[in-house]
Write an enzyme that holds these catalytic residues in place. Structure first.
Site, mmCIF file in Angstrom:
data_model
loop_
_atom_site.group_PDB
_atom_site.id
_atom_site.type_symbol
_atom_site.label_atom_id
_atom_site.label_comp_id
_atom_site.label_asym_id
_atom_site.label_seq_id
_atom_site.Cartn_x
_atom_site.Cartn_y
_atom_site.Cartn_z
ATOM 1 C CG ASP A 1 -7.803 10.573 -4.299
ATOM 2 O OD1 ASP A 1 -8.777 10.932 -3.636
ATOM 3 O OD2 ASP A 1 -7.781 10.614 -5.547
ATOM 4 C CG ASP B 1 -0.971 -4.483 -0.896
ATOM 5 O OD1 ASP B 1 -0.099 -3.742 -0.417
ATOM 6 O OD2 ASP B 1 -0.721 -5.597 -1.370
ATOM 7 C CE LYS C 1 1.718 -2.603 -3.877
ATOM 8 N NZ LYS C 1 1.350 -3.815 -3.183
ATOM 9 C CE1 TYR D 1 -3.694 11.508 -7.055
ATOM 10 C CE2 TYR D 1 -5.113 13.422 -7.271
ATOM 11 C CZ TYR D 1 -4.952 12.079 -7.020
ATOM 12 O OH TYR D 1 -6.031 11.309 -6.745
#
Ligand code: NAD
Length: 408
Positions: free
Chosen positions: A299, A275, A221, A154
C-alpha cells in the site's frame, strides 16, 4: 459459433484466458468522478480496439450496479449477483467507489478483492514525459508492484482497546504466551501464510519472465517481524527455486557465479528491507523492476512510487486472482469534482490498457499508452497537470479523451 456475437471469456483447465472477438466485459462506473472518467475511458478503449483490429474485435460492455448507483437503484451497495457476474466473466473494470459510512462495510474495494480472491494488486509505475515529477531523473522509474491483497494487517482481525474481546486476547497472551500487556490496548493480528505468499510471488516472477524484466525484489521488514515479513522473504526465495529454477537466480548467485551480469533470460531474485527500499527507489530507481511485497508495505510503496512519477491521477492498477481480474482507477471518488467534466481520466484509461494487455490485445493496449503519452507531450492536459506544465492547454476530461482518441 458466430464470432461477431458477444460471448463470455472462458478459462482453460490451466487457467489461461480464452478471449472471443467480442468479449462481454462487466464495468462499474464508480461513484463521484466515475461519471466523468468512465465515459472518457470507454471512448478511448473502444476506439483503440476498433483501430487496432479494423473493427474485427470489439468489447460488449455490461454495466454492474455497485456502489452508490447500486444502492440507489437496488438498495444494495454490492450484491452477490454483481460479484457472481464478475466471476463468470473473468475480467471487469471499475471506477472509484465511496466507502459507505455506518453500513458495516469496511470498504467496497476490499470486499471485492476478498470475495473474489483477487490476491495480487498490480500497480505499474512508469514516467510519462513531461508530467511534473519531484525526481531529478523520473524517466529512470519503471517498476511494477505486486502487493499481496488478502492478508497481513488488512485481514481485519483486530479488537478495540477496552472491549471484552481485547481483554480476552490480552488475558490469553499474558497468561499463556508470556507477554506483559497493560492498560487500554488495541490489538491487530498480522497473518502471513506460506500459500498466499507463494502464489503472489509466483505471479510476480511469471510476469517478470513473460515481460523480460530483469529482477523481482522481495520487499519486507523481516529483520524485525521475523515470522511474518521474514517468512514472506524466505517463502519468496523458495517458490523461485521450486517452480522457476531454470529462469531465475538469486542476487548471491549473480555475484558469486556470474560476476554481477545476469545471463540472458534469467530473472534475478533479490530482497530488500522495506525502509531501505524506500530510500533506494529514490536514489537508484533503475535498479528495481518488479517488487513483490505483503499488503501494508505494498500500500505504502505503490502510492510513494506513484508520487515519484507525478501522482495518483496517472497511476493504473489491477486486482488479479486465478479466476478473474478487476482493473481499476487507483485514486478515490474526488466528490467535489463529480460531474464537472474536469478531472484527469488517465488512471482509469491506463488501467484499461492493462486490461487490454491481460486479454492479449497488446496492439490496442500499446496504442492507448502511446496516444495518451502523445497527448500529454503535446501539452493537452486536464486542470491538475495544466497548472503545473508551463504553456499547457487545459481541456475538460471528455476533451482529453477525444484528444487521445484522435492520436490513436
Ligand atoms: P480522492 O482520491 O478521491 O481525492 C483526493 C484529491 O485528489 C481530490 O480532491 C482531487 O484534488 C485529487 N484527485 C483525485 N483523483 C483525481 C483525478 N482523477 N484527476 C485529478 N485530480 C484527482 O481521495 P479522498 O478524498 O481521500 O477519498 C474520497 C472517497 O474516495 C472516499 O469515500 C474514499 O473512501 C474513496 N476512495 C476510493 C478508492 C477506490 O475506489 N479505489 C481509493 C481511495 C479513496
Amino acid at each position: 459459433m458466430d464470432n461477431s456475437q458477444p460471448q463470455k471469456i472462458t478459462l482453460t483447465a490451466h487457467g489461461a484466458l480464452q478471449v472471443p472477438d467480442v468479449p462481454i466485459i462487466p464495468f462499474i462506473e464508480g461513484d463521484g468522478i466515475g461519471v466523468d472518467i468512465w465515459p472518457a475511458t470507454r471512448h478511448v478503449i473502444d476506439k483503440a480496439v476498433s483501430a487496432a483490429y479494423d473493427g474485427r474485435r470489439r468489447i460488449e460492455w455490461k454495466e454492474l450496479l455497485v456502489g452508490e448507483k447500486g444502492f440507489h437503484q437496488t438498495g444494495q451497495w454490492l450484491s452477490d449477483d454483481a460479484l457472481n457476474t464478475i466471476s463468470e466473466h473473468a475480467v471487469a473494470i471499475k471506477g472509484p467507489m465511496t466507502t459507505p459510512v455506518g453500513t458495516g462495510i469496511r470498504s467496497l474495494n476490499v470486499a471485492i478483492r476478498q470475495r473474489l480472491d483477487l490476491y495480487a494488486c498490480v500497480r505499474p509505475v512508469k514516467y510519462i514525459d513531461p508530467v511534473p515529477s519531484p525526481m531529478k531523473a523520473p524517466h529512470k522509474i519503471d517498476m511494477v508492484v505486486f502487493r499481496e491483497n488478502t492478508e497481513d494487517l488488512y485481514a481485519g482481525i483486530e479488537w478495540q482497546a477496552g472491549s471484552d474481546e481485547v481483554k480476552r486476547v490480552i488475558d490469553f497472551l499474558n497468561t499463556q504466551m508470556g507477554t506483559t500487556l497493560t492498560g487500554p490496548t488495541g490489538i491487530g493480528i498480522k497473518p502471513i501464510s506460506e500459500a498466499n505468499t507463494k502464489r503472489l510471488v509466483a505471479r510476480a516472477i511469471t510476469y517478470a519472465i513473460e515481460l523480460q524484466r530483469p529482477s523481482v525484489t522481495l520487499m519486507h521488514k523481516g529483520n524485525i517481524m521475523k515470522f511474518t515479513e521474514g517468512a514472506f522473504s524466505r517463502w519468496g526465495y523458495e517458490v523461485a527455486k521450486e517452480h522457476f529454477a531454470d529462469q531465475t537466480l538469486t542476487e548471491a548467485e549473480l555475484y558469486d557465479t556470474y560476476n554481477g551480469k545476469a545471463p540472458d533470460g534469467k530473472v534475478v531474485i533479490k530482497d530488500r528491507i522495506a525502509d531501505m527500499l524506500f530510500q533506494q527507489v529514490l536514489l537508484r530507481p533503475d535498479e528495481f523492476s518488479v517488487i513483490a511485497t505483503p499488503n501494508l508495505n505494498g500500500d505504502y510503496i505503490s502510492d510513494a512510487l506513484a508520487a515519484q512519477v507525478g501522482g495518483l491521477g496517472m497511476a493504473p492498477g489491477a486486482n488479479i486472482g486465478d479466476r478473474c481480474a478487476v482493473f481499476e482507477a487507483t485514486h478515490g471518488t474526488a466528490p467535489k469534482y463529480a460531474g464537472l467534466d474536469k478531472v484527469n481520466p488517465s488512471s482509469l484509461i491506463l488501467s484499461g490498457a492493462m486490461m487490454l494487455d491481460h486479454l492479449g490485445w497488446n496492439e490496442a493496449a500499446d496504442r492507448v499508452r502511446a496516444a495518451l503519452q502523445a497527448t500529454v507531450r503535446d501539452g493537452v492536459v486536464t486542470y491538475d497537470l495544466a497548472r503545473q506544465i508551463q504553456g499547457a492547454k487545459e481541456v475538460a476530461c471528455s476533451a482529453f479523451a477525444t484528444a487521445i482518441a484522435e492520436r490513436l
